[in-house]
Design an enzyme around this catalytic site. Sequence first.
Site, PDB file in Angstrom:
ATOM      1  N   LEU A 132       0.289 -10.294  -8.370  1.00 44.51           N
ATOM      2  CA  LEU A 132       0.419  -9.077  -8.991  1.00 44.51           C
ATOM      3  C   LEU A 132       1.573  -8.391  -7.969  1.00 44.51           C
ATOM      4  O   LEU A 132       1.560  -8.363  -6.873  1.00 44.51           O
ATOM      5  CB  LEU A 132      -0.604  -8.271  -9.119  1.00 44.51           C
ATOM      6  CG  LEU A 132      -1.666  -8.758 -10.028  1.00 44.51           C
ATOM      7  CD1 LEU A 132      -2.921  -7.812 -10.110  1.00 44.51           C
ATOM      8  CD2 LEU A 132      -1.176  -9.035 -11.424  1.00 44.51           C
ATOM      9  N   ASP A 133       2.584  -7.792  -8.646  1.00 39.23           N
ATOM     10  CA  ASP A 133       3.284  -6.715  -8.133  1.00 39.23           C
ATOM     11  C   ASP A 133       2.635  -5.651  -7.038  1.00 39.23           C
ATOM     12  O   ASP A 133       1.615  -5.389  -7.542  1.00 39.23           O
ATOM     13  CB  ASP A 133       4.435  -6.114  -8.858  1.00 39.23           C
ATOM     14  CG  ASP A 133       5.217  -7.201  -9.403  1.00 39.23           C
ATOM     15  OD1 ASP A 133       6.284  -7.863  -8.635  1.00 39.23           O
ATOM     16  OD2 ASP A 133       5.212  -7.765 -10.838  1.00 39.23           O
ATOM     17  N   ARG A 134       3.177  -5.175  -6.222  1.00 40.14           N
ATOM     18  CA  ARG A 134       2.576  -4.133  -5.359  1.00 40.14           C
ATOM     19  C   ARG A 134       1.908  -2.902  -6.274  1.00 40.14           C
ATOM     20  O   ARG A 134       1.012  -2.554  -5.977  1.00 40.14           O
ATOM     21  CB  ARG A 134       3.675  -3.516  -4.575  1.00 40.14           C
ATOM     22  CG  ARG A 134       2.971  -2.585  -3.491  1.00 40.14           C
ATOM     23  CD  ARG A 134       3.950  -1.770  -2.760  1.00 40.14           C
ATOM     24  NE  ARG A 134       4.886  -0.960  -3.368  1.00 40.14           N
ATOM     25  CZ  ARG A 134       5.885  -0.302  -2.866  1.00 40.14           C
ATOM     26  NH1 ARG A 134       6.130  -0.440  -1.754  1.00 40.14           N
ATOM     27  NH2 ARG A 134       6.736   0.582  -3.861  1.00 40.14           N
ATOM     28  N   ASP A 135       2.563  -2.175  -7.161  1.00 41.56           N
ATOM     29  CA  ASP A 135       2.312  -1.260  -8.135  1.00 41.56           C
ATOM     30  C   ASP A 135       1.473  -1.683  -9.241  1.00 41.56           C
ATOM     31  O   ASP A 135       1.151  -0.852 -10.021  1.00 41.56           O
ATOM     32  CB  ASP A 135       3.349  -0.330  -8.279  1.00 41.56           C
ATOM     33  CG  ASP A 135       3.816   0.420  -7.075  1.00 41.56           C
ATOM     34  OD1 ASP A 135       3.022   0.639  -6.094  1.00 41.56           O
ATOM     35  OD2 ASP A 135       5.194   0.623  -6.779  1.00 41.56           O
ATOM     36  N   THR A 136       1.365  -2.935  -9.543  1.00 41.47           N
ATOM     37  CA  THR A 136       0.513  -3.262 -10.684  1.00 41.47           C
ATOM     38  C   THR A 136      -1.083  -3.492 -10.081  1.00 41.47           C
ATOM     39  O   THR A 136      -1.127  -4.025  -9.031  1.00 41.47           O
ATOM     40  CB  THR A 136       0.944  -4.550 -11.351  1.00 41.47           C
ATOM     41  OG1 THR A 136       2.373  -4.570 -11.806  1.00 41.47           O
ATOM     42  CG2 THR A 136       0.075  -5.039 -12.277  1.00 41.47           C
TER      43      THR A 136
END
Length: 292
Positions: A132-136
Amino acid sequence: MIINLQNTTEEPMKIRAFLKSKGFSHRLISSAKHEGTMRIEGHKVSTTDTLEAGEKLNLQLPKEKSDPEVPFSFEPLEIVFEDENWLVINKPAGLTSVPGPSNREDTVVNRVKGHLKNNGSKDLIPHVITRLDRDTSGVMLIAKNRLAVSVLAPQIENHKIEKKYWAFVSGTMAEKKGIIDKPIVRSEDGIHREVNPEGQQAKTRFQVLRQYGDYALVEAELLTGRTHQIWVHFASLGHPLLGDQLYDGPMEMGISRQALHATSLKFVDPLTEQKHEFKVAIPEDMENLKNV
């Protein structure tokens, strides 16, 4: 690591063929043959020997030693599920999945590595399956050893791992459900992605769960796994995610990161043939949008 695998068929099988049927790569089979130990009922065997119907193969593989370039982190993890091969966590927004130039000290991988050490594991190289991306935020699957990631490879390559997300997108969604089928390519700046006929195939199935005044809650299922796929697909429809600064989403809606959360994950454990399904609730910043 040590694992027991049973021949659940009604026919005898050569051990090499049996391991291949379980998803072992050629490299892993070679490692098992030359570096590991295989036994049937306590007797050493080789890949050319036969595993009878119903018999169990005891397989011991070399340990995966710690990479000194990846430090241990002992910050907390929200663990959803764990067994000898798999770890499922609920990742908070703001935590990077894997070490990189800007952060090598405290990522999901560092924390899982610390968790494994605390629990006495000798295999200390976590393998992130659903990054997952950092802000997801949301559910993530990590393989705890190279055997697990090897046997899951066919499901990864054939997109058989079911991943669903909840997202808040801007505007009024005219279509309530459908499939966004638009190829994606890396932009010239090397950071953004964009829809382009020359790009890689990308498909996202979606349905609107609720339409609010000027934004909607949608469920999105990845049918392919391209970088920024959900962000790019909804932005291409004129409905960028709330808080998505990278793709010009509205930033004044009460959330400071892209409003995206991995809500559920399904996969089949190739080693046990057990079906797994995990669901995690959305975090507070998205719950506040949901309860408007």
